[in-house]
Design an enzyme around this catalytic site. Structure first.
Site, PDB file in Angstrom:
ATOM      1  N   LYS A 128     -37.543  24.099 -24.416  1.00 29.22           N
ATOM      2  CA  LYS A 128     -38.704  23.445 -23.822  1.00 29.22           C
ATOM      3  C   LYS A 128     -38.324  22.795 -22.494  1.00 29.22           C
ATOM      4  O   LYS A 128     -37.142  22.638 -22.182  1.00 29.22           O
ATOM      5  CB  LYS A 128     -39.264  22.391 -24.786  1.00 29.22           C
ATOM      6  CG  LYS A 128     -38.300  21.240 -25.094  1.00 29.22           C
ATOM      7  CD  LYS A 128     -38.917  20.267 -26.068  1.00 29.22           C
ATOM      8  CE  LYS A 128     -37.949  19.120 -26.357  1.00 29.22           C
ATOM      9  NZ  LYS A 128     -38.548  18.120 -27.262  1.00 29.22           N
ATOM     10  N   ARG A 143     -44.367  10.099 -35.007  1.00 31.48           N
ATOM     11  CA  ARG A 143     -44.879  10.925 -33.915  1.00 31.48           C
ATOM     12  C   ARG A 143     -45.733  11.998 -34.579  1.00 31.48           C
ATOM     13  O   ARG A 143     -46.582  11.689 -35.399  1.00 31.48           O
ATOM     14  CB  ARG A 143     -43.703  11.478 -33.092  1.00 31.48           C
ATOM     15  CG  ARG A 143     -44.071  11.966 -31.700  1.00 31.48           C
ATOM     16  CD  ARG A 143     -42.835  12.311 -30.863  1.00 31.48           C
ATOM     17  NE  ARG A 143     -42.050  13.392 -31.431  1.00 31.48           N
ATOM     18  CZ  ARG A 143     -40.976  13.914 -30.834  1.00 31.48           C
ATOM     19  NH1 ARG A 143     -40.569  13.449 -29.668  1.00 31.48           N
ATOM     20  NH2 ARG A 143     -40.306  14.895 -31.407  1.00 31.48           N
ATOM     21  N   TYR A 196     -32.842   3.016   4.542  1.00 30.88           N
ATOM     22  CA  TYR A 196     -33.985   2.121   4.420  1.00 30.88           C
ATOM     23  C   TYR A 196     -33.587   0.776   3.818  1.00 30.88           C
ATOM     24  O   TYR A 196     -32.846   0.713   2.833  1.00 30.88           O
ATOM     25  CB  TYR A 196     -35.057   2.751   3.531  1.00 30.88           C
ATOM     26  CG  TYR A 196     -35.712   3.971   4.110  1.00 30.88           C
ATOM     27  CD1 TYR A 196     -36.449   3.907   5.291  1.00 30.88           C
ATOM     28  CD2 TYR A 196     -35.598   5.202   3.477  1.00 30.88           C
ATOM     29  CE1 TYR A 196     -37.063   5.030   5.820  1.00 30.88           C
ATOM     30  CE2 TYR A 196     -36.206   6.339   3.997  1.00 30.88           C
ATOM     31  CZ  TYR A 196     -36.936   6.243   5.166  1.00 30.88           C
ATOM     32  OH  TYR A 196     -37.535   7.357   5.688  1.00 30.88           O
ATOM     33  N   MET A 232     -35.711  10.382   0.310  1.00 32.25           N
ATOM     34  CA  MET A 232     -36.430  11.480  -0.336  1.00 32.25           C
ATOM     35  C   MET A 232     -35.650  12.791  -0.294  1.00 32.25           C
ATOM     36  O   MET A 232     -35.590  13.514  -1.292  1.00 32.25           O
ATOM     37  CB  MET A 232     -37.795  11.671   0.321  1.00 32.25           C
ATOM     38  CG  MET A 232     -38.650  12.731  -0.363  1.00 32.25           C
ATOM     39  SD  MET A 232     -40.289  12.913   0.367  1.00 32.25           S
ATOM     40  CE  MET A 232     -41.067  11.386  -0.127  1.00 32.25           C
TER      41      MET A 232
END
Length: 420
Positions: free
Chosen positions: A61, A160, A289, A337
């Site tokens: 998955k 769950r 930054y 980023m």
């Protein structure tokens, strides 16, 4: 200003490149390397740990935890896995479209006729968690005039998905009387199998056994049973039953430190990037930054083409260490980023284009998802799943697991990189 004739002459003289569509190398900026030989090795190690009758489900998955679902599924099946586990219907469809024929269990809940139609069409096998859900599945299949193998999920303490374990026998009886449904297995999921304290796991195990005993007492023939995730597969063979569902261990990581060494696992994923610029800055200069880091001395800084948009968490800023030329190198300043910065002051003659290892082995140093998870206060599963798909997955493709190892021992390169 150049004349038109001069411009044409310069263009002619400099046009030595062939006139075809340009391509960018897979390892141009940053990438993820996937070692298929390590997947095959891990599956083999886990298989040897199981009893002969117990089958292995490779959980693929979330795009195989970021490793590439199709490639991992193919490799795991070749190495001895019998089943595949996915969370969603589209994940299962992707595997079928790739030509994979192994049984595929959808671990997530499905509730609508449209979902059930897709499952039936693509020959997937759903998880049933409630009587209402089972009824919808049966009614939809009746309209389609198709049969389907289903799997019953018991909640033994995970809170769950799943029907309460106390109602497991009644649920089994209800589903067994519905048309077009064949029960393929009964299973549950352990909440604390990775804990050194086995108390809760043992309690869940006992609840599962009690539910199975009740089903048996009602005269039903038991289908396949499965309970163990990676942690329980490693630590408690009494949880193996007919099938184990192994995710993290397939990818070469241990669910907890105390489980290391039970079987020998090899990490499958490496994350690498290239140096894109090198510069010298004077003492007192702020980096990135917010000036979270101020150079304490004259420093040589390397800019590296990978950042939080690729999956390197920004909270690792000023805590991350990477490998270059077999040396451990500190990251400095805020991770941005698309880029991050390193203090490479003590590496002479570093060149633009050199490779930086963020995860993986570099010389004697191993950089792991567990390292990142410890710093961030999270789990290695989250780290593996965080790498975005703008990072190409470059995989090694051995002919077989044994062939891969033999070729490497003889000094030959058995790996053929390709993109997933």
């Amino acid at each position: 200003m150049l004349s038109q004739e001069s411009s044409l002459q310069l263009k002619s003289k400099g046009s030595s490149l062939p006139e075809r569509e340009p391509t960018v190398p897979l390892r141009e900026r940053a990438w993820v390397e996937i070692d298929r030989g390590a997947i095959a090795h891990n599956v083999g190690e886990i298989k040897r740990h199981l009893s002969q009758k117990c089958q292995l489900m490779a959980v693929v998955k979330a795009d195989a935890y970021g490793h590439g679902a199709i490639s991992v599924a193919e490799t795991a099946l070749e190495a001895g896995a019998s089943w595949l586990g996915v969370a969603t219907i589209p994940e299962g469809i992707q595997l079928r479209e790739a030509g994979i024929e192994a049984p595929i269990l959808v671990l997530g809940a499905v509730n609508t006729p449209e979902q059930i139609q897709a499952i039936a069409h693509w020959r997937l096998q759903p998880t049933l968690c409630s009587a209402k859900q089972a009824l919808i599945v049966s009614e939809t299949l009746n309209q389609l005039q198709k049969n389907l193998t289903v799997h019953l999920k018991l909640d033994t303490g995970m809170s769950r998905l799943g029907i309460p374990w106390q109602e497991g026998a009644e649920f089994f009886q209800q589903v067994s009387h519905l048309s077009h449904l064949q029960i393929g297995s009964v299973y549950s999921h352990l909440a604390t199998a990775d804990s050194p304290d086995p108390e809760i796991m043992n309690q869940q195990h006992q609840r599962f056994e009690a539910a199975i005993a009740q089903i048996k007492a009602m005269g039903f023939r038991l289908p396949k049973l499965h309970l163990a995730n990676s942690a329980a597969t490693l630590c408690d063979r009494t949880c193996h039953y007919d099938l184990v569902r192994v995710g993290l261990a397939t990818y070469g990581l241990y669910p907890a430190p105390h489980l290391q060494g039970i079987v020998h696992l090899k990490p499958v994923m490496q994350v690498k990037a290239r140096v894109t610029q090198i510069k010298t800055i004077p003492a007192g200069t702020g980096i990135s930054y917010g000036y979270q880091y101020i150079a304490p001395r004259d420093m040589t800084i390397a800019v590296v083409g990978i950042g939080y948009a690729d999956g390197v968490p920004r909270n690792l800023s000023n805590k991350l260490q990477v490998g270059i030329r077999g040396q451990r190198i500190p990251q400095v300043g805020a991770i941005t980023m698309d880029q991050l910065m390193l203090d490479v002051s003590h590496i002479p003659d570093l060149q633009v284009g050199e490779v930086v290892t963020l995860l993986g082995k570099d010389g004697d140093h191993q950089f792991t998802a567990d390292d990142w998870a410890t710093i961030l206060g999270t789990i290695s599963w989250e780290i593996l799943c965080s790498f975005k798909h703008r990072l190409p997955r470059v995989i090694s493709s051995p002919v077989s697991a044994s062939g891969h190892e033999n070729l490497l021992r003889s000094g030959q390169d058995a790996r053929t990189p390709r993109i997933l």
